[in-house]
Design a protein around this motif. Sequence first.
Motif, PDB file in Angstrom:
ATOM      1  N   ALA A  77       0.807  -1.215   0.000  1.00 29.27           N
ATOM      2  CA  ALA A  77       0.000   0.000   0.000  1.00 29.27           C
ATOM      3  C   ALA A  77       0.841   1.265   0.000  1.00 29.27           C
ATOM      4  O   ALA A  77       0.429   2.301  -0.531  1.00 29.27           O
ATOM      5  CB  ALA A  77      -0.953   0.000   1.195  1.00 29.27           C
ATOM      6  N   ARG A  78       2.043   1.205   0.574  1.00 33.61           N
ATOM      7  CA  ARG A  78       2.896   2.398   0.632  1.00 33.61           C
ATOM      8  C   ARG A  78       3.285   2.895  -0.752  1.00 33.61           C
ATOM      9  O   ARG A  78       3.627   4.075  -0.936  1.00 33.61           O
ATOM     10  CB  ARG A  78       4.148   2.102   1.444  1.00 33.61           C
ATOM     11  CG  ARG A  78       3.887   1.832   2.932  1.00 33.61           C
ATOM     12  CD  ARG A  78       5.136   1.346   3.630  1.00 33.61           C
ATOM     13  NE  ARG A  78       5.604   0.062   3.068  1.00 33.61           N
ATOM     14  CZ  ARG A  78       6.688  -0.579   3.472  1.00 33.61           C
ATOM     15  NH1 ARG A  78       7.437  -0.050   4.435  1.00 33.61           N
ATOM     16  NH2 ARG A  78       7.041  -1.737   2.933  1.00 33.61           N
ATOM     17  N   LEU A  79       3.244   2.014  -1.760  1.00 34.71           N
ATOM     18  CA  LEU A  79       3.636   2.387  -3.120  1.00 34.71           C
ATOM     19  C   LEU A  79       2.532   3.134  -3.856  1.00 34.71           C
ATOM     20  O   LEU A  79       2.696   3.481  -5.025  1.00 34.71           O
ATOM     21  CB  LEU A  79       4.031   1.135  -3.905  1.00 34.71           C
ATOM     22  CG  LEU A  79       5.230   0.360  -3.348  1.00 34.71           C
ATOM     23  CD1 LEU A  79       5.506  -0.875  -4.188  1.00 34.71           C
ATOM     24  CD2 LEU A  79       6.463   1.256  -3.278  1.00 34.71           C
ATOM     25  N   ILE A  84       4.690   8.895  -4.324  1.00 40.19           N
ATOM     26  CA  ILE A  84       5.221   7.854  -5.201  1.00 40.19           C
ATOM     27  C   ILE A  84       4.463   7.816  -6.524  1.00 40.19           C
ATOM     28  O   ILE A  84       5.066   7.661  -7.600  1.00 40.19           O
ATOM     29  CB  ILE A  84       5.194   6.490  -4.490  1.00 40.19           C
ATOM     30  CG1 ILE A  84       6.148   6.539  -3.295  1.00 40.19           C
ATOM     31  CG2 ILE A  84       5.566   5.355  -5.435  1.00 40.19           C
ATOM     32  CD1 ILE A  84       6.185   5.282  -2.472  1.00 40.19           C
ATOM     33  N   LEU A  85       3.157   7.984  -6.486  1.00 43.02           N
ATOM     34  CA  LEU A  85       2.379   7.969  -7.724  1.00 43.02           C
ATOM     35  C   LEU A  85       2.786   9.103  -8.665  1.00 43.02           C
ATOM     36  O   LEU A  85       2.921   8.905  -9.879  1.00 43.02           O
ATOM     37  CB  LEU A  85       0.884   8.064  -7.414  1.00 43.02           C
ATOM     38  CG  LEU A  85       0.258   6.856  -6.717  1.00 43.02           C
ATOM     39  CD1 LEU A  85      -1.199   7.143  -6.376  1.00 43.02           C
ATOM     40  CD2 LEU A  85       0.361   5.605  -7.583  1.00 43.02           C
ATOM     41  N   ILE A 240      -4.963   2.908  -3.084  1.00 43.11           N
ATOM     42  CA  ILE A 240      -4.968   4.376  -3.089  1.00 43.11           C
ATOM     43  C   ILE A 240      -5.740   4.925  -1.886  1.00 43.11           C
ATOM     44  O   ILE A 240      -5.374   5.979  -1.341  1.00 43.11           O
ATOM     45  CB  ILE A 240      -5.563   4.929  -4.407  1.00 43.11           C
ATOM     46  CG1 ILE A 240      -6.871   4.227  -4.772  1.00 43.11           C
ATOM     47  CG2 ILE A 240      -4.565   4.813  -5.545  1.00 43.11           C
ATOM     48  CD1 ILE A 240      -7.531   4.747  -6.034  1.00 43.11           C
ATOM     49  N   TYR A 241      -6.777   4.225  -1.445  1.00 44.99           N
ATOM     50  CA  TYR A 241      -7.559   4.680  -0.305  1.00 44.99           C
ATOM     51  C   TYR A 241      -6.772   4.567   1.002  1.00 44.99           C
ATOM     52  O   TYR A 241      -7.084   5.255   1.967  1.00 44.99           O
ATOM     53  CB  TYR A 241      -8.844   3.861  -0.188  1.00 44.99           C
ATOM     54  CG  TYR A 241      -9.859   4.183  -1.245  1.00 44.99           C
ATOM     55  CD1 TYR A 241     -10.726   5.261  -1.102  1.00 44.99           C
ATOM     56  CD2 TYR A 241      -9.952   3.423  -2.413  1.00 44.99           C
ATOM     57  CE1 TYR A 241     -11.665   5.574  -2.073  1.00 44.99           C
ATOM     58  CE2 TYR A 241     -10.883   3.727  -3.393  1.00 44.99           C
ATOM     59  CZ  TYR A 241     -11.727   4.803  -3.219  1.00 44.99           C
ATOM     60  OH  TYR A 241     -12.647   5.107  -4.189  1.00 44.99           O
ATOM     61  N   ASP A 245      -4.571   9.538   4.627  1.00 37.10           N
ATOM     62  CA  ASP A 245      -3.923  10.328   5.681  1.00 37.10           C
ATOM     63  C   ASP A 245      -2.472  10.628   5.326  1.00 37.10           C
ATOM     64  O   ASP A 245      -1.963  11.723   5.630  1.00 37.10           O
ATOM     65  CB  ASP A 245      -4.001   9.594   7.018  1.00 37.10           C
ATOM     66  CG  ASP A 245      -5.353   9.735   7.697  1.00 37.10           C
ATOM     67  OD1 ASP A 245      -6.228  10.446   7.167  1.00 37.10           O
ATOM     68  OD2 ASP A 245      -5.550   9.121   8.768  1.00 37.10           O
ATOM     69  N   HIS A 246      -1.783   9.685   4.726  1.00 37.74           N
ATOM     70  CA  HIS A 246      -0.397   9.919   4.293  1.00 37.74           C
ATOM     71  C   HIS A 246      -0.347  11.091   3.316  1.00 37.74           C
ATOM     72  O   HIS A 246       0.511  11.985   3.440  1.00 37.74           O
ATOM     73  CB  HIS A 246       0.167   8.653   3.648  1.00 37.74           C
ATOM     74  CG  HIS A 246       1.485   8.854   2.970  1.00 37.74           C
ATOM     75  ND1 HIS A 246       2.661   9.091   3.660  1.00 37.74           N
ATOM     76  CD2 HIS A 246       1.818   8.864   1.649  1.00 37.74           C
ATOM     77  CE1 HIS A 246       3.660   9.234   2.794  1.00 37.74           C
ATOM     78  NE2 HIS A 246       3.172   9.100   1.578  1.00 37.74           N
ATOM     79  N   ASN A 247      -1.262  11.106   2.357  1.00 36.96           N
ATOM     80  CA  ASN A 247      -1.284  12.193   1.376  1.00 36.96           C
ATOM     81  C   ASN A 247      -1.555  13.535   2.052  1.00 36.96           C
ATOM     82  O   ASN A 247      -1.003  14.573   1.656  1.00 36.96           O
ATOM     83  CB  ASN A 247      -2.350  11.923   0.313  1.00 36.96           C
ATOM     84  CG  ASN A 247      -2.042  10.694  -0.517  1.00 36.96           C
ATOM     85  OD1 ASN A 247      -0.888  10.244  -0.588  1.00 36.96           O
ATOM     86  ND2 ASN A 247      -3.053  10.138  -1.150  1.00 36.96           N
TER      87      ASN A 247
END
Length: 322
Positions: A77-79, A84-85, A240-241, A245-247
């Motif tokens: 999921a971290r990718l 990163i995207l 992506i969901y 929070d990371h985004n």
Amino acid sequence: MKTMTDFPAPRMVQAGDVTFATYETGPKDGRPVLLLHGWPELAFSWSQIMPALAEAGYRAIAIDQKGFGQSAKPDDARLYGMDILTADFARLIEALGYDRILLCGHDWGGAMVWPMAYTYPALIEGVIGICTPHRKRAPAPPIEIYRTKFSPDHYIVTFQDLDAPDRVFGGHEERMFRFMFRGSPPRSVWPKLFPALYDQIGRFEEFKGFEDSQLIISPDVLKHFAETYAASGHRTPTHIYRNVDHNWRLTEGVDLTVHQPVLMFPAELDIMLPPESADQMPALCPDLTMHLLRDCGHWAMWEKPAEINRVMTTWLQQRFPA
């Protein structure tokens, strides 16, 4: 592209560690327009848009997003964080042989165009958003907002469970797409639908199905989507969901202004992303053109392709001649 067979065959393009399935049409020397789909869609979601771009002299390039369709599907999921995207897209643009492109996105693809534009401004000439607006940074982590303001059953909250999408949708793909690709209710009834509307999993489990006449996509498109997701599974398309929070943390202290010319298509009946959710865009996008798609829900490329094509090609020809 009137039939499934008219859609371009995929070309596999290596961009760093990611292999993207790209689907291209239009003059090879035409100005490139990169098209980013959302969930639960595929590159084929642009099948009603690409011919108009090609006819206007542009090189239309749709991709299966990472995690979707025939593109690479790393199960980490971290990718799928926005940092990163966007780096993936920057490498893809280079791998395609371009210095600069025009960028267009819908749904999650629409959420990606804004950070791409302000993070890699030298690569992006102009931006087209469909349904998903550019907005200021939320005052708190979004998952906390969804859980407390709306419901713990909000689908973005429940999708934090890695296994939930496969557990719910796996083996039920045809019913899933019948559930997703239907028309939007009139705005007069919207207040009665919240917060239960956000419980996508609960609503899906109670969903009995609709006749073909109630779909906004054709039965052959539904079959294509269902078969593709049955083959790929639902875990990587929903990573992506798991970066919401990371985004949000990535945007702390960042100037979110998009200085490129922007064309935005809010949809009048998009119950998840209503037109008023784009109210902050004039402050964030100084060179902004807005076109409201009336009597249109979230799946705008299927509901209003002719209108999108007319407005988009006119804007492109005025601002970025092919």
